[in-house]
Design a protein around this motif. Structure first.
Motif, PDB file in Angstrom:
ATOM      1  N   PRO A 258      -3.873  -7.870  -6.605  1.00  0.00           N
ATOM      2  CA  PRO A 258      -3.343  -7.145  -7.696  1.00  0.00           C
ATOM      3  C   PRO A 258      -4.305  -6.135  -8.438  1.00  0.00           C
ATOM      4  O   PRO A 258      -5.517  -6.597  -8.304  1.00  0.00           O
ATOM      5  CB  PRO A 258      -3.016  -8.373  -8.793  1.00  0.00           C
ATOM      6  N   ASN A 259      -3.937  -5.264  -8.873  1.00  0.00           N
ATOM      7  CA  ASN A 259      -4.681  -4.239  -9.409  1.00  0.00           C
ATOM      8  C   ASN A 259      -5.591  -3.605  -8.628  1.00  0.00           C
ATOM      9  O   ASN A 259      -6.788  -2.888  -9.350  1.00  0.00           O
ATOM     10  CB  ASN A 259      -5.278  -4.948 -10.863  1.00  0.00           C
ATOM     11  N   PHE A 260      -5.581  -3.731  -7.314  1.00  0.00           N
ATOM     12  CA  PHE A 260      -6.641  -2.878  -6.479  1.00  0.00           C
ATOM     13  C   PHE A 260      -6.745  -1.389  -6.760  1.00  0.00           C
ATOM     14  O   PHE A 260      -5.503  -0.760  -6.765  1.00  0.00           O
ATOM     15  CB  PHE A 260      -6.762  -3.158  -5.082  1.00  0.00           C
ATOM     16  N   PRO A 261      -7.554  -0.589  -6.894  1.00  0.00           N
ATOM     17  CA  PRO A 261      -7.365   0.825  -7.328  1.00  0.00           C
ATOM     18  C   PRO A 261      -6.704   1.398  -6.186  1.00  0.00           C
ATOM     19  O   PRO A 261      -6.958   1.611  -5.152  1.00  0.00           O
ATOM     20  CB  PRO A 261      -9.092   1.058  -7.270  1.00  0.00           C
ATOM     21  N   ILE A 262      -5.504   2.093  -6.354  1.00  0.00           N
ATOM     22  CA  ILE A 262      -4.619   2.824  -5.382  1.00  0.00           C
ATOM     23  C   ILE A 262      -5.348   4.091  -5.025  1.00  0.00           C
ATOM     24  O   ILE A 262      -4.635   4.651  -4.106  1.00  0.00           O
ATOM     25  CB  ILE A 262      -3.345   2.841  -6.268  1.00  0.00           C
ATOM     26  N   THR A 263      -6.257   4.566  -5.785  1.00  0.00           N
ATOM     27  CA  THR A 263      -6.887   5.853  -5.232  1.00  0.00           C
ATOM     28  C   THR A 263      -8.074   5.618  -4.209  1.00  0.00           C
ATOM     29  O   THR A 263      -8.527   6.551  -3.794  1.00  0.00           O
ATOM     30  CB  THR A 263      -7.298   6.826  -6.317  1.00  0.00           C
ATOM     31  N   ALA A 264      -8.302   4.298  -3.957  1.00  0.00           N
ATOM     32  CA  ALA A 264      -9.453   4.308  -3.048  1.00  0.00           C
ATOM     33  C   ALA A 264      -8.659   4.551  -1.692  1.00  0.00           C
ATOM     34  O   ALA A 264      -7.414   4.305  -1.188  1.00  0.00           O
ATOM     35  CB  ALA A 264      -9.814   2.875  -2.993  1.00  0.00           C
ATOM     36  N   THR A 265      -9.966   5.076  -0.733  1.00  0.00           N
ATOM     37  CA  THR A 265      -9.272   5.479   0.761  1.00  0.00           C
ATOM     38  C   THR A 265      -9.211   4.289   1.706  1.00  0.00           C
ATOM     39  O   THR A 265     -10.405   3.833   1.683  1.00  0.00           O
ATOM     40  CB  THR A 265      -9.964   6.591   1.155  1.00  0.00           C
ATOM     41  N   PRO A 266      -8.114   3.816   2.201  1.00  0.00           N
ATOM     42  CA  PRO A 266      -8.138   2.685   3.182  1.00  0.00           C
ATOM     43  C   PRO A 266      -9.092   2.501   4.139  1.00  0.00           C
ATOM     44  O   PRO A 266      -9.749   1.796   4.283  1.00  0.00           O
ATOM     45  CB  PRO A 266      -6.640   2.598   3.319  1.00  0.00           C
ATOM     46  N   GLY A 267      -9.106   3.810   4.878  1.00  0.00           N
ATOM     47  CA  GLY A 267     -10.173   3.747   6.039  1.00  0.00           C
ATOM     48  C   GLY A 267     -11.571   3.689   5.651  1.00  0.00           C
ATOM     49  O   GLY A 267     -12.341   3.567   6.458  1.00  0.00           O
ATOM     50  N   ALA A 268     -11.844   3.953   4.185  1.00  0.00           N
ATOM     51  CA  ALA A 268     -13.317   4.002   3.970  1.00  0.00           C
ATOM     52  C   ALA A 268     -13.777   2.599   3.282  1.00  0.00           C
ATOM     53  O   ALA A 268     -14.668   2.311   2.673  1.00  0.00           O
ATOM     54  CB  ALA A 268     -13.473   5.305   3.026  1.00  0.00           C
TER      55      ALA A 268
END
Length: 338
Positions: A258-268
């Protein structure tokens, strides 16, 4: 007789600015030195004080008297000319390449490796490898590299024995770039994890016996989900994008963070031990997600252009043209190439 006005001015300067200096980027040092030489003709005493404050191991964030965040380690590779690039497979094993290219696009390439954390470097023989075109060095592991040229014609060679011998790359030649992890991963204690698809849905699947039997983990993951393991193989994760979502995988199910930053890039996103994830959050910087909290890396590392989790749990950071390697426990080393 001492000039009390000058002494008072130095005292005021020290009181006002002590501890406020920031690291000078490596690529900016030659220019800074040129300006320092010109500036030495005036305010010589003040320039000397500033130069002392900017000495190599004094470059640090924080208040005056604080221990440096990192230790500088100079990379010396015999015969190296031109731009020197350094990459590390883990904290102890590093590779370096220097290329001096002429107008005919032929490059004198020097490649070296270190097995002691960059304290010493040994040249390896690349005399028989291609030298016409833009050189590339990709580190695949402590003893594994891909070396060659990518333009105007791609000509790549791989070594898996510490650059003693080279052969044509096996498997995914695109390994010189960031690639997606495989669908099936083997973890600690004979565990295995893989991605399975049922109709339009994607799931993670778990095996406790090394892949002999499998059980599907619910709920479904996002489309295009990928799996990654922590360096010690004990933590399994699933990642999906648009927006970014993260699941902690356990034998009985997939649990969304929950609340993981949605703007982080999954591949990175990189995996660390003990439930940690290394990621960059736009507008905030590089940091570590653990137990529902995002903690920024120490200044100025949080402002790094790139941060990568290495297979041994270390962190490699690219900051202002410098490579810095360390970890959550500290021990940061900046590799100085010029």
């Amino acid at each position: 007789m001492p000039d009390t006005a000058v002494e008072d001015e130095f005292a005021r300067f020290e009181a006002a600015y002590s501890g406020t200096f920031r690291p000078v980027p490596v690529e900016a040092m030659p220019r800074w030195r040129r300006h320092r030489r010109r500036g030495a003709l005036w305010l010589g005493g003040l320039a000397a004080a500033v130069a002392a404050a900017l000495s190599v191991n004094a470059l640090q964030p924080g208040a005056g008297g604080e221990r440096p965040l990192w230790t500088d380690r100079v990379v010396h590779l015999d015969g190296a000319r031109g731009d020197l690039q350094v990459r590390f497979a883990d904290r102890q094993h590093g590779w370096a390449v220097a290329s001096d290219c002429g107008t005919d696009n032929v490059c004198a390439n020097v490649v070296g490796r270190s097995t002691d954390g960059g304290r010493t470097w040994t040249r390896v023989d690349v005399a028989g490898l291609p030298d016409r075109g833009r050189p590339v060095l990709a580190v695949r592991g402590p003893d594994s590299i891909v070396f060659g040229v990518t333009s105007p014609v791609e000509d790549l060679w791989e070594s898996t024995d510490g650059a003693r011998t080279f052969h044509r790359p096996t498997g995914d030649v695109e390994g010189i770039f960031l690639t997606l992890p495989p669908d099936t991963l083997t973890g600690a204690g004979h565990t295995a994890w893989r991605v399975v698809r049922e109709g339009l849905d994607t799931y993670a699947s778990y095996s406790a016996d090394g892949g002999t039997t499998w059980s599907v983990l619910r709920p479904a993951l996002g489309t295009g989900a990928t799996l990654r393991l922590s360096p010690d193989g004990r933590d399994a994760w699933a990642f999906a994008g648009n927006p970014t979502r993260v699941w902690r995988l356990r034998p009985d199910g997939a649990y969304e963070e929950p609340n993981f930053p949605i703007t982080a890039t999954p591949g990175a996103i990189g995996t660390l031990d003990n439930g940690g994830l290394l990621t960059m959050v736009p507008g905030r910087g590089q940091g570590i997600w653990r137990d529902g909290q995002f903690t920024l890396l120490p200044e100025p590392l949080r402002d790094a252009e790139l941060a990568v989790a290495l297979p041994d749990g270390a962190i490699s950071v690219a900051l202002h043209g410098s490579l810095i390697v360390g970890g959550e426990d500290g021990g940061w080393v900046r590799y100085v190439t010029s």
